[in-house]
Design an enzyme around this catalytic site. Structure first.
Site: not given
Length: 749
Positions: A391, A325, A417-418, A466-468, A163
């Site tokens: 998850w 997904e 942690f997002d 997750w870095t969105e 991301r």
């Protein structure tokens, strides 16, 4: 009488007073510490002895502050003259040190670290390094003996670089921080729809085009066509790691006891691949889907060719293939996929996904490796040896362990942690959720549902980033730390030895350490939060006030005025038997250092009355029919058990069992658009005497912006022109955005 907080800490936790006295505030907490008398002063140019087994480990000593050692002497035989100094030596049978354990001893003779192998020795070395980083004078150490070993063999941190691409220098810094806190698995999420980040020489378009996009910020890119572009064009944004750079990271991590697990997504989350190699899509057109065509044999040729190069870069026993997904609608209409489905006798598209996973699993096993995937890989069955990352809660992990598969626990509720780590109204935009550090610390990776023989399949736990919504490495640090320290202790320290207040006290000393290491960590907030409990028998509210400070300094009022440092100091929970409004804030001396928090306590007519639902709750029952009249309001998270969730219009009524005078009817709703939570479009109140014929007495139309991403709360109150008598009070709130409505209490006066 309530003892002041700092004294209470010392009385309840003798370990703290000893630790304070000796300067020992290690995280994770060692499993056994025996203190000696006095201290040891590390001399200038202390003699350094080791054996050939641990020469490489001595290189870590450069991280110890102010330490100067004589050149390392590599011993073939240990004699009496080697009984002083800094000794890094293999364990002997007489030491009775377990295979995965280390012993760190500081006494008048110096410092002695012993272990059986390199991994255990590196853990001991980092305990020594952390000791030095935490001391006011790192050359003066308390005399002690630490015998320590990890609770779990897998202690992981994840990082998504798809991301938002992260520079190589930060990857090394991230590994450095992991090592200090005894993580040993770095899960590197290298590919996803937002960008391919690893050089694959057989498929150059993956890094020439699929690694670059039209917008740097993921959210902007998502909102503006989701297009990839060619490296070198003026607006190209992204990046990738060459194979040599990735191998350098692997080598670097290995010197610090950390294994690098690459994740190469398949069969879903592959939009970037199919944009440049569209023949692998069911449609054979770019920008039409994110899932590989399972009926196309070239898909598996591509995947295996990619994995062949990945395996030359990463020696990890585990290779992560994602497997989550995958949208299966394209497979349902694809001639190739349906032909494969018919030929294999599959019942549904889930079995097509399982077939793809099993092909990769068997291929990896043929190369001497093991597959890891997210818990969706359970659908359709797994081959023996596959490991599951759970998850979507713990259910997948429990199921996998019961089937005999190894499991890494990484539930979103405790280890994503997002999620916001404090009041979302005060934070940069995140994907949603609410995960405080104390909730991370409360996690136990072994579910109660597992018997001892199945619990052995729980390898450990991992946090995911997750870095969105983390466009820079500084933002990654802000979301990861200090929550990662809580997980470090979850994974390392025995469950019975862990204590939140003990950890919180030690954590205070690590803020200084993180500052020294230039980590942009999240600072504990001064904002006042409240915990309210309602006593049905006494019809009273008891309020406890907190902040994230170790010893909060909170002042409050109940007369409607703004609190100052001359107001009432909060020392004990406060009990109220009538409706009240508390205003509270944190202070340093006379200076207010937080906003004023207003807390309304309602002792209202509807408390304890039964609620009847015309449209039932969905997914979030809270306390079911007792939620909306239990006298307790919800907090910052819709998962706290006080918020009830509805996907249809809210439509419910209260039966007072006799006619009551009604003046006002209020409900509070939450809005956070990211996860699809919205205010109602219209709020209506109706009254009835017989439960059949209702008369509308008021309504409110919501005018709040539903596009604003910030968390908001709004109380909708209908005030009657004049009091009316009624037995039934009905509330309707329309769900115009077709997301979730979350409500916490129907308040009637």
């Amino acid at each position: 009488m309530r003892i002041i907080p700092i004294l209470l800490l010392i009385l309840l936790h003798p370990y703290l007073s000893i630790a304070q006295k000796n300067g020992l505030n290690l995280i994770p907490k060692p499993n056994k510490v025996v203190y000696g008398e006095g201290t040891f002063q590390i001399p200038a140019d202390i003699a350094l002895f080791t054996t050939v087994d641990f020469v490489e480990a001595t290189a870590l000593l450069t991280a110890y502050p102010q330490l100067k050692t004589a050149p390392v002497e590599i011993l073939k035989k240990i004699t009496k003259k080697h009984q002083h100094g800094l000794r890094i030596l293999p364990a002997e049978p007489v030491d009775k040190i377990a295979p995965n354990a280390y012993r760190l001893q500081v006494d008048e003779s110096g410092i002695l670290i012993k272990a059986n192998d390199q991994k255990a020795m590196l853990a001991g070395m980092y305990t020594f390094i952390q000791l030095g980083l935490l001391q006011d004078d790192p050359l003066t150490l308390p005399q002690l003996t630490i015998d320590d070993s990890p609770r779990f063999g897998y202690r992981g941190l994840h990082l998504d670089v798809s991301r938002h691409f992260m520079p190589l220098s930060f990857i090394k810094k991230y590994i450095d921080l992991m090592a200090i806190y005894k993580f040993n698995q770095f899960h590197w999420h290298l590919t996803d729809g937002a960008g391919w980040r690893l050089e694959i020489k057989k498929y150059p378009e993956l890094t020439h085009t699929a690694a670059w996009r039209t917008h740097r910020n993921w959210k902007d890119w998502m909102a503006n066509g989701r297009q990839y572009t060619v490296q070198g064009t003026p607006n190209a944004s992204g990046g990738y790691y060459t194979q040599e750079q990735a191998m350098d990271i692997v080598r670097y991590a290995a010197t610090k006891g950390i294994n690098v697990i690459p994740e190469i997504e398949m069969p879903g989350h592959s939009e970037e691949v199919l944009a440049v190699y569209p023949h692998l899509a069911c449609s054979e057109k770019p920008y039409t889907q994110g899932e590989f065509c399972i009926g196309n044999e070239e898909t598996f040729t591509f995947m295996k060719n990619v994995l062949d190069e990945v395996l030359t870069i990463f020696p990890s026993e585990y290779i992560h293939i994602g497997g989550d997904e995958a949208e299966k609608k394209h497979w349902k209409t694809c001639k190739k996929c349906q032909a494969l489905k018919e030929a294999k006798g599959f019942k549904d598209e889930e079995e097509l996904q399982s077939y793809a996973i099993q092909q990769m699993d068997e291929y990896l096993q043929s190369k001497g490796r093991k597959l890891i995937g997210w818990d969706e890989i359970l659908e359709g069955g797994l081959t023996k040896g596959a490991t599951v990352m759970s998850w979507r809660g713990e259910e997948g992990g429990i199921k996998a362990a019961q089937m005999g598969h190894n499991v890494i626990m990484t539930p979103g509720s405790h280890l994503y942690f997002d999620s916001y780590q404090t009041d979302p109204r005060t934070q940069p935009e995140a994907i949603g959720g609410y995960l405080t550090i104390d909730k991370v610390y409360s996690y136990n990776p072994v579910p109660k549902e597992l018997d001892e023989d199945k619990a052995k399949h729980i390898l450990g736990a991992q946090a995911n980033l997750w870095t969105e919504y983390m466009p820079t490495y500084q933002h990654v640090e802000y979301m990861a730390f200090p929550r990662a320290l809580a997980l470090a202790e979850v994974n390392w320290t025995n469950q019975e030895s862990r204590n939140w207040m003990d950890f919180k006290e030690r954590l205070q000393h690590h803020y200084k350490l993180l500052q020294q290491l230039d980590v942009n960590y999240y600072r504990p907030s001064y904002h006042v939060t409240s915990e309210i409990s309602f006593n049905k028998e006494k019809q009273s509210n008891t309020v406890d006030l907190h902040s994230e400070q170790l010893v909060p300094n909170i002042f409050y009022t109940t007369d409607g005025t703004e609190p100052t440092s001359s107001a009432t100091p909060f020392t004990n929970p406060i009990e109220f038997t009538t409706t009240a409004i508390i205003k509270a804030a944190s202070f340093i001396d006379s200076a207010r250092v937080s906003p004023v928090e207003e807390i309304k306590l309602d002792i209202h007519k509807a408390i304890g009355k039964k609620v009847f639902y015309n449209n039932n709750w969905e997914g979030y029952p809270a306390q079911r029919e007792f939620t909306l009249t239990n006298g307790e309001t919800g907090g910052l998270s819709y998962q706290d058990g006080q918020w009830q969730g509805f996907t249809k219009d809210f439509d419910a009524y209260i039966d007072f069992e006799r006619r009551e005078e009604i003046n006002t009817v209020s409900m509070r709703f939450m809005q956070i658009p990211g996860p699809g939570v919205f205010f109602p479009g219209e709020y209506l109140v109706l009254l009835s005497d017989n439960g059949k014929n209702y008369r509308k007495v008021g309504s409110i139309t919501n005018l709040e912006d539903s596009e604003n991403p910030n968390l908001k709360f709004k109380t909708f109150t209908v005030t009657l022109d004049k009091p009316q008598m009624a037995r039934y009070v009905k509330v309707v709130a329309t769900n115009v955005n077709k997301g979730f409505l979350f409500a916490d209490e129907i308040v009637v006066y």
